[in-house]
Each structure stands twice: as structure tokens, then as C-alpha cells.
Design an enzyme around this catalytic site. Structure first.
Site, mmCIF file in Angstrom:
data_model
loop_
_atom_site.group_PDB
_atom_site.id
_atom_site.type_symbol
_atom_site.label_atom_id
_atom_site.label_comp_id
_atom_site.label_asym_id
_atom_site.label_seq_id
_atom_site.Cartn_x
_atom_site.Cartn_y
_atom_site.Cartn_z
ATOM 1 N N SER A 64 0.983 -1.266 0.008
ATOM 2 C CA SER A 64 0.007 -0.430 0.593
ATOM 3 C C SER A 64 1.717 1.322 -0.040
ATOM 4 O O SER A 64 0.373 1.836 0.291
ATOM 5 C CB SER A 64 -0.614 -0.017 1.132
ATOM 6 O OG SER A 64 -2.008 -0.922 0.987
ATOM 7 N N LYS A 67 0.588 3.126 -3.031
ATOM 8 C CA LYS A 67 -1.465 4.377 -3.268
ATOM 9 C C LYS A 67 -0.360 6.013 -2.674
ATOM 10 O O LYS A 67 -1.132 6.864 -3.289
ATOM 11 C CB LYS A 67 -1.820 3.886 -1.937
ATOM 12 C CG LYS A 67 -2.479 2.087 -2.083
ATOM 13 C CD LYS A 67 -3.481 2.671 -0.755
ATOM 14 C CE LYS A 67 -4.361 0.818 -0.941
ATOM 15 N NZ LYS A 67 -3.734 -0.415 -1.316
ATOM 16 N N TYR A 187 -3.361 -2.396 -11.078
ATOM 17 C CA TYR A 187 -3.005 -2.169 -8.776
ATOM 18 C C TYR A 187 -2.533 -3.082 -8.198
ATOM 19 O O TYR A 187 -1.398 -2.345 -7.454
ATOM 20 C CB TYR A 187 -4.930 -1.797 -8.511
ATOM 21 C CG TYR A 187 -4.650 -1.614 -6.982
ATOM 22 C CD1 TYR A 187 -4.436 -0.743 -6.412
ATOM 23 C CD2 TYR A 187 -4.828 -3.423 -6.246
ATOM 24 C CE1 TYR A 187 -4.506 -1.241 -4.401
ATOM 25 C CE2 TYR A 187 -5.262 -3.627 -4.900
ATOM 26 C CZ TYR A 187 -4.238 -1.999 -4.117
ATOM 27 O OH TYR A 187 -4.403 -2.835 -2.565
ATOM 28 N N TYR A 239 -4.205 3.486 7.734
ATOM 29 C CA TYR A 239 -5.801 3.412 8.161
ATOM 30 C C TYR A 239 -6.539 3.825 9.227
ATOM 31 O O TYR A 239 -6.728 4.316 9.764
ATOM 32 C CB TYR A 239 -6.110 1.306 8.124
ATOM 33 C CG TYR A 239 -5.071 1.088 6.035
ATOM 34 C CD1 TYR A 239 -5.386 1.790 5.009
ATOM 35 C CD2 TYR A 239 -4.161 1.056 6.812
ATOM 36 C CE1 TYR A 239 -5.468 1.669 4.194
ATOM 37 C CE2 TYR A 239 -3.288 0.878 5.124
ATOM 38 C CZ TYR A 239 -3.811 0.771 4.188
ATOM 39 O OH TYR A 239 -3.463 0.813 3.238
ATOM 40 N N VAL A 257 0.601 -3.932 3.506
ATOM 41 C CA VAL A 257 0.812 -4.777 4.399
ATOM 42 C C VAL A 257 2.427 -5.665 4.321
ATOM 43 O O VAL A 257 2.459 -6.897 4.410
ATOM 44 C CB VAL A 257 -0.016 -6.107 3.818
ATOM 45 C CG1 VAL A 257 -1.299 -5.163 4.579
ATOM 46 C CG2 VAL A 257 -0.574 -6.351 2.504
HETATM 47 O O1 DON Z 1 -5.313 -4.695 -1.748
HETATM 48 C C1 DON Z 1 -4.284 -5.220 -1.017
HETATM 49 O O2 DON Z 1 -4.690 -5.561 0.339
HETATM 50 C C2 DON Z 1 -2.595 -5.041 -1.108
HETATM 51 N N1 DON Z 1 -2.109 -5.318 -1.845
HETATM 52 C C3 DON Z 1 -2.396 -3.870 -0.103
HETATM 53 C C4 DON Z 1 -2.751 -4.201 1.463
HETATM 54 C C5 DON Z 1 -1.816 -2.870 2.340
HETATM 55 O O3 DON Z 1 -0.913 -3.092 1.878
HETATM 56 C C6 DON Z 1 -3.064 -1.700 3.321
HETATM 57 N N2 DON Z 1 -1.890 -1.772 4.476
HETATM 58 N N3 DON Z 1 -1.268 -2.140 5.413
#
Ligand code: DON
Length: 303
Positions: A64, A67, A187, A239, A257
Site C-alpha cells: 500500500s 498508493k 493496481y 487506516y 502489508v
Molecule cells: O490490496 C491489498 O490488499 C494489498 N495489495 C495492499 C494492502 C495494504 O498494503 C494495506 N496496508 N497496510
């Protein structure tokens, strides 16, 4: 300030806790294989001094944190029109939650939850080859070639049922212009960019320099746009833990993550910490502790 000794101290303090608590993200199978007992930290100051310690040159999946760079491209290319389909409020919900999307008619709360980043990516896909542009931006910002980890991208594409649901749901409200599969392909690849702490500390440098590219001096974003990204990182970058991050650390942060967290000390420096074991909100446990130690020891915080 002797940042190199400071970062080495932080590594030494946290090393005994490595692998003790938290869980590596396992909902993306390729990420579940990353060893938990890793910790790296790096920073780069506005005047170009660098310090790094621990596993700071080991590449990890930025997830993320991408993003942040998708939003940067979106703001640069679209200016205010970007906000027609994306809000700017903290969600108070997990990053992959579907619940608010229905009552808010397919408009994601902010660009840092998954739905918001998918909506930004849709706009990028309308403009150019969003995968290639992301690699060009990341490589330019850190001064080294950046690649996608294709295994991680394929692993997420095969198991990303929630993201597929989020994208289709927004499409049902007329908020996604392109084919859902094309948007998600971009994405998932953005999330699968592989970078290390030092590269991310460099790449985020425009955020502590009022939008100026860390190496070329070119104005990547306006000062006001860079300030707004920092504000969104503070309120939405971690978040439903954004309040806790502001309370304990007091810096604009963006987590992923993969276990990475980037943080900005405006007008001073940018830093990145990485440790793959996460807490229940999807943020790196030791990463958060490291940032807390950093702000406690330096007094560098926006508050
Ligand atoms: O879309 C997802 O769930 C993952 N590619 C990214 C989520 C993420 O990194 C949330 N962060 N803490």
C-alpha cells in the site's frame, strides 16, 4: 544530529523483539513466505545526507505504500478533478472494507484505502500505461531501477477477491471507467513493486521538500499538493490506526502489508522502516515501535 548512530541504536534496541509478535501478511500467498525476523531502517535528509541500518537494502513488497505514488501521479495529472470520485476523510475501517462504499454510493472515503487507490488507478489507466509510469516514477525518485515482483502480482491477482469485489462494486455505481481487470492488473502490479528502505527514504523525498524531486530539483507537485498528501498520510495513511499513529508518532506515515512504513518530517527528512510482522490493523508492529523510538529520541514530530 548523528543519524547513523541513532538508527543503529534503534536496530539494537528492537533486535531482541524480532519475530516475537505479530504475523506476516498471509492473505497474499507470496507474502506469507517472507521471513518475519527482518528489520531495516533508512532516512534521507532534505540536504541529501543518508543513514541506514539493519536490513535496509533488502527489497520488500511495497504494497500500500504504492498508493502514495499513485496519488502523486493522480494529483500531478488531474489536479482538482481527481477528487470528483474520491473523498478525503479517514475511514475508521480496515483498508479492504466494503461497508462504507454502499452507503456512500461508490465513492471511497480516501485515496489510501484499497477502494480509493483502485479509483485513482482507474483514472491513471485512462491516461497512460499506468504500470510503466509507476516504474518510471519510482525509478526516477530513488535514482535506481525499480521492478515489479511478478510472483507477488500474480499471487494477489489469483486471490484478490475483495479487491475484485470493491472494483466491481464501484463500477456498478458508474465510478470506474475502464475494464475492472485492466484497473486491477495495474493496481496489483503497483502494490508488487519491490523496493528497499533506502530507496523508499529517497523516493519519498519530495514530500519533505514541498514537492521538489529529491534528485533533479524539478517541481514534481506544487507545494500545496505536497502539503495535502502529508495531511492525508497523517489522517488516513495507516487506516483505522491513524489516530494511534498520530498519538504515538505524530508524523505523516504510509504503511503497507509488506511491513514497510514511510514517514515524513516536513522540511527535514523522510524515513522508511521495514519489518514484516504486522498487527491486526495491517501495520508493521516493529515498524511502528521504531518510529516511536525515532520521534522520542529526536523530538522530530509535527506536534
Ligand atoms: O490490496 C491489498 O490488499 C494489498 N495489495 C495492499 C494492502 C495494504 O498494503 C494495506 N496496508 N497496510
Amino acid at each position: 544530529m548523528d543519524f547513523q548512530s541513532l538508527l543503529e541504536d534503534i536496530v539494537a534496541t528492537l533486535r531482541p523483539e524480532l519475530g516475537e509478535a505479530g504475523h506476516v501478511a498471509n492473505y497474499i500467498p507470496a507474502l506469507a513466505r517472507v521471513p518475519a525476523a527482518r528489520f531495516g531502517i533508512a532516512l534521507r535528509t532534505c540536504d541529501g545526507h543518508e543513514a541506514h541500518a539493519g536490513d535496509s537494502t533488502t527489497a520488500f513488497s511495497i504494497q500500500s505504500i504504492s498508493k502514495l505514488f499513485a496519488l502523486t501521479m493522480g494529483m500531478r495529472e488531474m489536479g482538482e478533478t481527481l477528487w470528483e470520485r474520491i473523498g478525503r476523510e479517514p475511514s475508521g475501517n480496515p483498508f479492504n472494507s466494503l461497508v462504507q462504499l454502499e452507503s456512500e454510493r461508490g465513492i471511497p472515503r480516501n485515496p489510501f484505502i484499497n477502494a480509493g487507490a483502485i479509483a485513482v488507478t482507474d483514472r491513471l489507466v485512462s491516461l497512460f500505461d499506468a504500470k510503466a509510469e509507476m516504474l518510471t516514477l519510482l525509478s526516477s525518485l530513488c535514482g535506481e531501477p525499480v521492478q515489479f515482483d511478478e510472483e507477488v502480482a500474480a499471487s494477489e491477482a489469483a486471490t484478490g477477491f475483495r479487491n475484485i469485489a470493491l472494483a466491481n462494486f464501484m463500477k456498478s455505481f458508474g465510478r470506474i471507467d475502464n475494464d475492472v481487470s485492466a484497473v486491477l492488473d495495474a493496481y496489483f502490479h503497483h502494490c508488487a513493486a519491490a523496493m528497499n528502505c533506502l530507496q523508499l527514504a529517497r523516493a519519498t523525498g519530495f514530500l519533505c521538500r514541498d514537492g521538489v524531486h529529491p534528485f533533479t530539483g524539478h517541481q514534481l507537485l506544487t507545494e500545496s499538493q505536497a502539503r495535502r498528501i502529508n495531511a492525508l498520510m497523517l489522517t488516513c495513511g495507516t487506516y483505522d490506526a491513524a489516530g494511534e499513529f498520530a498519538f504515538r508518532i505524530g508524523l505523516p506515515c504510509k504503511s503497507g502489508v509488506g511491513g514497510g512504513i514511510v514517514a515524513v518530517v516536513p522540511d527535514r527528512l523522510t524515513l522508511c522502516v521495514w519489518s514484516p510482522a504486522l498487527d491486526s490493523t495491517g501495520n508493521s508492529l516493529l515498524g511502528m515501535k521504531a518510529l516511536e523510538l525515532f520521534t522520542a529520541k529526536t523530538g522530530l514530530s509535527i506536534f
